[in-house]
Scaffold this motif. Structure first.
Motif, PDB file in Angstrom:
ATOM      1  N   VAL A  50       4.589   2.163   4.286  1.00 51.83           N
ATOM      2  CA  VAL A  50       5.203   2.205   5.608  1.00 51.83           C
ATOM      3  C   VAL A  50       4.877   0.976   6.432  1.00 51.83           C
ATOM      4  CG1 VAL A  50       5.161   3.408   7.831  1.00 51.83           C
ATOM      5  CG2 VAL A  50       5.378   4.715   5.731  1.00 51.83           C
ATOM      6  N   ASP A  51       3.637   0.500   6.360  1.00 50.98           N
ATOM      7  CA  ASP A  51       3.248  -0.632   7.193  1.00 50.98           C
ATOM      8  C   ASP A  51       3.889  -1.949   6.761  1.00 50.98           C
ATOM      9  OD1 ASP A  51       1.828  -1.130   4.885  1.00 50.98           O
ATOM     10  OD2 ASP A  51      -0.137  -0.765   5.769  1.00 50.98           O
ATOM     11  N   PHE A  53       7.279  -1.942   6.130  1.00 51.40           N
ATOM     12  CA  PHE A  53       8.696  -1.782   6.457  1.00 51.40           C
ATOM     13  C   PHE A  53       9.117  -2.834   7.470  1.00 51.40           C
ATOM     14  CE2 PHE A  53       9.233   3.067   5.525  1.00 51.40           C
ATOM     15  CZ  PHE A  53       8.876   2.816   4.200  1.00 51.40           C
ATOM     16  N   SER A  58      12.303   0.543   9.789  1.00 58.05           N
ATOM     17  CA  SER A  58      11.549   1.308  10.784  1.00 58.05           C
ATOM     18  C   SER A  58      12.481   1.979  11.779  1.00 58.05           C
ATOM     19  CB  SER A  58      10.574   0.385  11.528  1.00 58.05           C
ATOM     20  OG  SER A  58       9.632  -0.166  10.639  1.00 58.05           O
ATOM     21  N   ILE A  61      13.968   5.077  10.169  1.00 60.97           N
ATOM     22  CA  ILE A  61      12.968   6.142  10.083  1.00 60.97           C
ATOM     23  C   ILE A  61      12.795   6.824  11.434  1.00 60.97           C
ATOM     24  CG2 ILE A  61      10.531   6.654   9.706  1.00 60.97           C
ATOM     25  CD1 ILE A  61      12.058   6.134   7.133  1.00 60.97           C
ATOM     26  N   ILE A  78       8.652  11.750   4.393  1.00 64.08           N
ATOM     27  CA  ILE A  78       8.777  10.364   3.949  1.00 64.08           C
ATOM     28  C   ILE A  78       7.661  10.091   2.946  1.00 64.08           C
ATOM     29  CG2 ILE A  78       7.521   9.613   6.036  1.00 64.08           C
ATOM     30  CD1 ILE A  78       8.960   6.885   5.665  1.00 64.08           C
ATOM     31  N   ASP A  80       6.195   7.154   1.026  1.00 66.60           N
ATOM     32  CA  ASP A  80       6.166   5.695   0.902  1.00 66.60           C
ATOM     33  C   ASP A  80       5.227   5.275  -0.223  1.00 66.60           C
ATOM     34  OD1 ASP A  80       3.877   6.551   2.327  1.00 66.60           O
ATOM     35  OD2 ASP A  80       3.572   4.503   3.046  1.00 66.60           O
TER      36      ASP A  80
END
Length: 228
Positions: A50-51, A53, A58, A61, A78, A80
């Motif tokens: 996620v970090d 994205f 983002s 989401i 989600i 990831d």
């Protein structure tokens, strides 16, 4: 957030990937969940954490999270940094949440494209043989024309089935009805698609899910009177 639903023997899972059609799939799943009075789950899978994205991912989401709250979705999931095969992941989620129906999109622009191909479906069916699949066609990027989405239209009839509830039939009913054409979505065993009819020289289109109208508010008021 958990929401109390009337039925616990049915549950719907919508699989979304980045693109404008994600919201459409979620809303389609929401309509079906309302009709069945059952839980709705949203799933997106990404091989990146996620970090990592970008802004566009983002934004999608965040929008899906907002939509999930708005529509009172049972859970937005989600996954990831996922390196496992997609069918394996979907199958695992489906089993965990006792999913009975899965909705996926058919698009040439997304990672979910493979879902529409026979080999992927065969693998997915082996992973979750106990569910019904709804393959929903979506638009090509940069165009306003959809893929081949429907089978050839057939004559059908719109009949009232209770207070503000309408369904379609394929044999001429004895009671009041509106005649039109039903276009069934490709890739589903259910009566999902659109019903088109003409009323007072104007064309109308209604969304159909499992034989019932999901947007009765689009039926003209004068047409509803004939069912009274």
């Amino acid at each position: 957030m958990k929401y109390v639903k009337g039925r616990i023997d049915e549950a719907i899972l919508v699989c979304v990937y980045y693109g404008a059609n994600g919201e459409r799939l979620i809303r389609r799943g929401h309509k079906m969940a309302l009709m069945a009075d059952c839980p709705l789950y949203i799933l997106t899978v990404d091989p990146s954490p996620v970090d990592a994205f970008d802004e566009e991912k983002s934004r999608y989401i965040e929008r899906w999270k907002e939509l999930s709250e708005e529509l009172q979705v049972e859970e937005f999931i989600i996954l990831d940094n996922e390196k496992r095969p997609t069918p394996k992941v979907i199958g695992e989620v489906a089993k965990k949440h006792n999913i009975t129906q899965i909705i996926v999109g058919q698009s040439a622009q997304t990672r979910w494209e493979e879902i529409t191909k026979g080999s992927f479906i065969n693998v997915l069916l082996r992973e979750v043989p106990f569910v019904d699949f709804h393959i929903v066609s979506v638009q090509r990027p940069g165009t306003h024309e959809p893929f081949e989405r429907f089978e050839k239209g057939v004559h059908a009839y719109l009949v009232k089935n209770g207070d503000e509830q309408y369904k379609i039939g394929f044999t001429c009913p004895k009671h009041t009805s509106i005649e039109g054409i039903f276009f069934k979505e490709i890739g589903t065993d259910f009566d999902n698609g659109i019903f088109k009819f003409t009323f007072e020289e104007k064309m109308y289109e209604l969304d159909i899910a499992e034989g019932s109208v999901t947007d009765p508010e689009n039926i003209p008021a004068k047409a509803k009177i004939i069912f009274a």
